[in-house]
Design a protein around this motif. Structure first.
Motif, PDB file in Angstrom:
ATOM      1  N   ASP A 193      10.050  46.447  71.404  1.00 49.51           N
ATOM      2  CA  ASP A 193       8.731  46.070  71.567  1.00 49.51           C
ATOM      3  C   ASP A 193       7.960  46.168  70.202  1.00 49.51           C
ATOM      4  O   ASP A 193       7.362  45.170  69.088  1.00 49.51           O
ATOM      5  N   TYR A 194       8.864  47.547  69.533  1.00 46.23           N
ATOM      6  CA  TYR A 194       7.929  48.210  67.904  1.00 46.23           C
ATOM      7  C   TYR A 194       9.292  47.582  67.372  1.00 46.23           C
ATOM      8  O   TYR A 194       9.113  47.705  65.409  1.00 46.23           O
ATOM      9  N   ALA A 195      10.302  47.469  67.123  1.00 49.57           N
ATOM     10  CA  ALA A 195      11.335  47.578  65.837  1.00 49.57           C
ATOM     11  C   ALA A 195      12.438  45.881  66.454  1.00 49.57           C
ATOM     12  O   ALA A 195      13.189  46.165  67.967  1.00 49.57           O
ATOM     13  N   VAL A 196      13.209  45.541  64.976  1.00 51.04           N
ATOM     14  CA  VAL A 196      14.852  45.023  65.695  1.00 51.04           C
ATOM     15  C   VAL A 196      15.310  45.371  64.712  1.00 51.04           C
ATOM     16  O   VAL A 196      15.056  45.952  63.545  1.00 51.04           O
ATOM     17  N   GLY A 197      16.308  45.754  65.213  1.00 52.95           N
ATOM     18  CA  GLY A 197      17.465  46.235  64.983  1.00 52.95           C
ATOM     19  C   GLY A 197      18.031  45.203  63.085  1.00 52.95           C
ATOM     20  O   GLY A 197      18.072  43.975  63.413  1.00 52.95           O
ATOM     21  N   TYR A 198      18.524  46.488  62.163  1.00 57.86           N
ATOM     22  CA  TYR A 198      18.729  45.274  61.272  1.00 57.86           C
ATOM     23  C   TYR A 198      20.285  45.346  60.508  1.00 57.86           C
ATOM     24  O   TYR A 198      20.804  45.040  60.927  1.00 57.86           O
ATOM     25  N   MET A 199      20.848  46.818  60.686  1.00 54.10           N
ATOM     26  CA  MET A 199      21.929  47.308  60.056  1.00 54.10           C
ATOM     27  C   MET A 199      22.295  48.695  61.493  1.00 54.10           C
ATOM     28  O   MET A 199      21.943  49.244  61.523  1.00 54.10           O
ATOM     29  N   TRP A 200      23.890  48.543  61.174  1.00 55.37           N
ATOM     30  CA  TRP A 200      24.040  49.915  62.680  1.00 55.37           C
ATOM     31  C   TRP A 200      25.255  49.885  62.039  1.00 55.37           C
ATOM     32  O   TRP A 200      26.527  49.255  60.865  1.00 55.37           O
ATOM     33  N   GLY A 201      25.814  51.139  62.426  1.00 51.88           N
ATOM     34  CA  GLY A 201      27.408  51.964  62.380  1.00 51.88           C
ATOM     35  C   GLY A 201      26.849  53.068  63.416  1.00 51.88           C
ATOM     36  O   GLY A 201      27.024  53.532  63.720  1.00 51.88           O
ATOM     37  N   THR A 202      28.547  54.295  62.992  1.00 47.34           N
ATOM     38  CA  THR A 202      29.129  54.790  63.084  1.00 47.34           C
ATOM     39  C   THR A 202      29.737  55.992  62.402  1.00 47.34           C
ATOM     40  O   THR A 202      29.543  55.811  60.902  1.00 47.34           O
ATOM     41  N   THR A 203      29.835  57.054  63.175  1.00 48.13           N
ATOM     42  CA  THR A 203      29.662  58.581  62.302  1.00 48.13           C
ATOM     43  C   THR A 203      31.819  58.540  62.626  1.00 48.13           C
ATOM     44  O   THR A 203      31.294  59.302  64.193  1.00 48.13           O
ATOM     45  N   PHE A 250      21.291  53.138  63.754  1.00 41.82           N
ATOM     46  CA  PHE A 250      20.645  52.334  63.318  1.00 41.82           C
ATOM     47  C   PHE A 250      19.934  52.187  62.372  1.00 41.82           C
ATOM     48  O   PHE A 250      19.002  53.482  62.624  1.00 41.82           O
ATOM     49  N   ASP A 251      19.612  50.917  62.023  1.00 45.55           N
ATOM     50  CA  ASP A 251      18.815  50.922  61.093  1.00 45.55           C
ATOM     51  C   ASP A 251      17.424  49.661  61.499  1.00 45.55           C
ATOM     52  O   ASP A 251      17.838  49.026  62.360  1.00 45.55           O
ATOM     53  N   GLY A 252      16.205  50.085  61.722  1.00 42.65           N
ATOM     54  CA  GLY A 252      15.718  48.582  61.109  1.00 42.65           C
ATOM     55  C   GLY A 252      14.071  48.329  61.414  1.00 42.65           C
ATOM     56  O   GLY A 252      13.406  49.101  60.487  1.00 42.65           O
ATOM     57  N   TRP A 253      14.181  46.593  61.141  1.00 40.24           N
ATOM     58  CA  TRP A 253      13.012  46.442  60.806  1.00 40.24           C
ATOM     59  C   TRP A 253      11.213  47.095  61.985  1.00 40.24           C
ATOM     60  O   TRP A 253      11.356  47.050  62.806  1.00 40.24           O
ATOM     61  N   VAL A 254       9.850  47.460  61.023  1.00 42.79           N
ATOM     62  CA  VAL A 254       9.501  47.175  61.918  1.00 42.79           C
ATOM     63  C   VAL A 254       7.814  47.563  61.209  1.00 42.79           C
ATOM     64  O   VAL A 254       8.270  47.440  60.117  1.00 42.79           O
TER      65      VAL A 254
END
Length: 430
Positions: free
Chosen positions: A135-145, A283-287
């Motif tokens: 409800d407060y964030a929208v995923g932008y990019m993601w990845g693994t370690t 994950f990084d996301g827009w807020v």
């Protein structure tokens, strides 16, 4: 230079626009994390959709905590920012985010139409005082370690376990991300692999364990790793791997792909492994921060960046992997030279045999061994203290050499890129 010009333009814009913030959108994002040509296109698109003009002031940061401090302590009026997962959790817990309104009138809602179900489920797991991160964030990019390794010196079997980090065979050939959270999470999974297999504890539960006992376990393991480490790095490790100064690197998937592509040009075979004991996704996301003064334009920005054609452009420009599960995005990155993998968890039921890079999009069988990190809240200082003890003040001799040469290498590489005129994908984070 381009970043400096943007900063100057932003200052002039603020000086010339008075206090009418309804015509200004302040965006705060990671460096090298956007196709900058989209900024002007958004301004035009926004006016077409709403009938109102807007000018974007675009600024960048390199560390999550820098961004957070400006909002939390400085009450900066950024309208939209792009923090990482654990910072989103912290901002939720500290009531620093506004909910993202999905009402766009006659404009399609690209956010909910295209967000991958896997990303939505992961955001559901984020903690934040009972609030749902979706409800407060929208995923932008993601990845693994995982583990980046040189196939000339390291076998696939050796790279399949986190235990490789303390193998004396690779002394002075190991690079570790200077990221306490990322290192802790992988090692605690390795140390409790038997407990995970027996059902005594889950990977998700381990990610929530910030106890003194857990910290001591990881610190003891890393005390065995430390004498073997060539360098604790924030970004230069991938270059060291390309040059074969390192053979093993605890790293992120984006770095793995970038380094493999660079290495292939000089005949070096770099690969990326997701260890069998488990690994984390990020994950990084827009807020929209609490002190935003133009949340309306902010939600339109997020919607615009979720449109499939813009998603593809941002991925091609940055080299990162989008949180979008749109069919157009999947089709854009199909590579017929690769073996098919099961990506139905990300792109839907029909994507059971898709030819895509498994480093960027792990197969379902691999992703089932993953978990996600969380904010430690009041326990964060204990994590930082543990990490400081692990690294210590007496760095490995190789570290000094690396630090002394990395700036020269970066300069030489930058000149080469400019002369060569070939676009390279950047992939680094946090």
């Amino acid at each position: 230079m381009r970043r400096l010009c943007l900063a100057v333009a932003a200052t002039l814009l603020l000086c010339g626009c008075g206090t009418d913030r309804t015509q200004i959108l302040k965006v705060y994002n990671w460096s090298d994390y956007l196709d900058l040509e989209l900024i002007g296109e958004f301004e035009q698109w926004y006016e077409e959709q709403t009938g109102e003009p807007v000018k974007v002031i675009y600024q960048t940061f390199d560390v999550n905590e820098t961004m957070l401090s400006k909002i939390e302590k400085g009450h900066e009026d950024f309208d939209v920012v792009c923090p990482s997962d654990y910072i989103i959790e912290r901002m939720l817990a500290e009531d620093l985010l506004l909910p993202i309104d999905r009402d766009f009138g006659d404009t399609p809602n690209y956010i909910d139409e295209n967000l991958a179900p896997y990303i939505r489920a992961c955001f559901d797991k984020m903690a934040g005082s009972g609030k749902n991160a979706n409800d407060y964030a929208v995923g932008y990019m993601w990845g693994t370690t995982g583990i980046m390794y040189n196939a000339k010196y390291v076998t696939e079997e050796e790279a399949s376990s986190w235990d490789i980090l303390r193998n004396p065979k690779f002394a002075d050939k190991i690079f570790i991300k200077d990221s306490a959270r990322d290192v802790f999470s992988q090692i605690i999974l390795f140390l409790h692999q038997e407990d995970i297999r027996s059902g005594k504890v889950t990977m998700d539960e381990l990610m929530l364990d910030s106890s003194d006992e857990a910290l001591a376990e990881v610190e003891a393991f890393m005390s065995q790793v430390k004498p073997l480490v060539a360098g604790w790095e924030a970004d230069f490790g991938k270059d060291q791997m390309v040059q074969e100064r390192g053979w093993i690197s605890l790293n992120w998937s984006g770095d793995g792909v970038w380094a493999a592509e660079e290495a292939a040009e000089v005949g070096v075979d770099l690969r990326f492994s997701l260890p069998k004991e488990g690994f984390t996704v990020w994950f990084d996301g827009w807020v929209i921060p609490k002190y935003a003064q133009n949340p309306r334009a902010a939600k339109y920005w997020i919607n615009f960046m979720s449109r499939p054609d813009n998603v593809i452009r941002n991925v091609e420009e940055t080299g990162y992997v989008s949180a979008s599960g749109a069919q157009e995005v999947m089709e854009a990155f199909v590579d017929e030279t690769l073996d098919p993998i099961d990506l139905s968890y990300f792109f839907g039921p029909s994507a059971v045999a898709v030819r895509m890079d498994p480093v960027l999009y792990p197969d379902r069988a691999d992703i089932e061994r993953s978990t996600q990190e969380h904010d430690w809240g009041a326990r964060t200082p204990q994590l930082v203290e543990m990490w400081s003890r692990v690294k210590g003040e007496s760095a490995n001799a190789m570290t000094a050499i690396v630090i002394g040469t990395v700036f020269v290498l970066i300069l030489v590489y930058a000149i080469f890129r400019r002369i060569n005129g070939k676009k390279k994908r950047r992939a680094y984070r946090r």
